[in-house]
Motif scaffolding. Sequence first.
Motif, PDB file in Angstrom:
ATOM      1  N   SER A   1      69.668 -99.086  14.978  1.00  0.00           N
ATOM      2  CA  SER A   1      69.466-100.468  15.379  1.00  0.00           C
ATOM      3  C   SER A   1      70.582-101.331  14.805  1.00  0.00           C
TER       4      SER A   1
ATOM      5  N   CYS B   1      66.213-106.271  17.258  1.00  0.00           N
ATOM      6  CA  CYS B   1      67.490-105.772  17.756  1.00  0.00           C
ATOM      7  C   CYS B   1      67.326-104.421  18.446  1.00  0.00           C
TER       8      CYS B   1
ATOM      9  N   CYS C   1      67.119-109.756  12.334  1.00  0.00           N
ATOM     10  CA  CYS C   1      67.424-108.831  13.424  1.00  0.00           C
ATOM     11  C   CYS C   1      66.231-107.922  13.737  1.00  0.00           C
ATOM     12  N   ALA C   2      65.037-108.422  13.544  1.00  0.00           N
ATOM     13  CA  ALA C   2      63.840-107.597  13.711  1.00  0.00           C
ATOM     14  C   ALA C   2      63.709-107.012  15.111  1.00  0.00           C
TER      15      ALA C   2
ATOM     16  N   ARG D   1      70.031-103.904  13.320  1.00  0.00           N
ATOM     17  CA  ARG D   1      69.516-104.294  12.008  1.00  0.00           C
ATOM     18  C   ARG D   1      69.987-103.331  10.933  1.00  0.00           C
ATOM     19  N   SER D   2      69.885-102.026  11.193  1.00  0.00           N
ATOM     20  CA  SER D   2      70.292-101.067  10.168  1.00  0.00           C
ATOM     21  C   SER D   2      71.809-101.071   9.985  1.00  0.00           C
TER      22      SER D   2
ATOM     23  N   ALA E   1      67.234-107.964   7.789  1.00  0.00           N
ATOM     24  CA  ALA E   1      66.240-107.248   8.584  1.00  0.00           C
ATOM     25  C   ALA E   1      65.346-108.228   9.338  1.00  0.00           C
TER      26      ALA E   1
END
Length: 177
Positions: free
Chosen positions: A30, A22, A19-20, A32-33, A16
């Motif tokens: 996202s 993203c 890729c904060a 990230r998820s 996370a």
Amino acid sequence: MMKSDVVRRSLLVLLATLCAGCALNDEGMSARSLLAEEAADRLAIAKLAIEFSYLLDHGRADEVARLFTPDAVFENPQQGLRLVGRRSIGDYYARRARDPRTTRHVSTNLHLVFEAPDRAVGTRLITYYRGDGNGPPFPAQPGSVGEYTEVFVRGDDGQWRFALRRNELIFANRPKP
């Protein structure tokens, strides 16, 4: 909190953080998820593979069937073995559990390709140590080195299981059976 939970959460936090910023994809998720979900799936599949070896290596082979889908296939070409269905696989491993045998499976190089959100194909390198009869200690040399080709499927209960396991012997320290 169990050590495995701490490792999983640490990995998810790391992903996370990386890729904060993203962007969202077409479905609104996202990157990230998506990365976090894939990381969690990879960890769950690795845990499944470890559980398989653990059960075999600690005299609980009769519990292995629960790790397979109801229609799973297990193949070992060197033994001329092809089993279809959780029950057949369970019967095979229940018989194996009665043998006076000590094993240790060392699994490495898990390579996964996700074909769909609930389906992955993988290979693993396996080094197999085996001692027959009463013991240990046994001679410290591998009985074989092989490769597992596996198909993993996530069930309706959210659990990953083996849909296919194929054992391919690459190096053998024992004559073929």
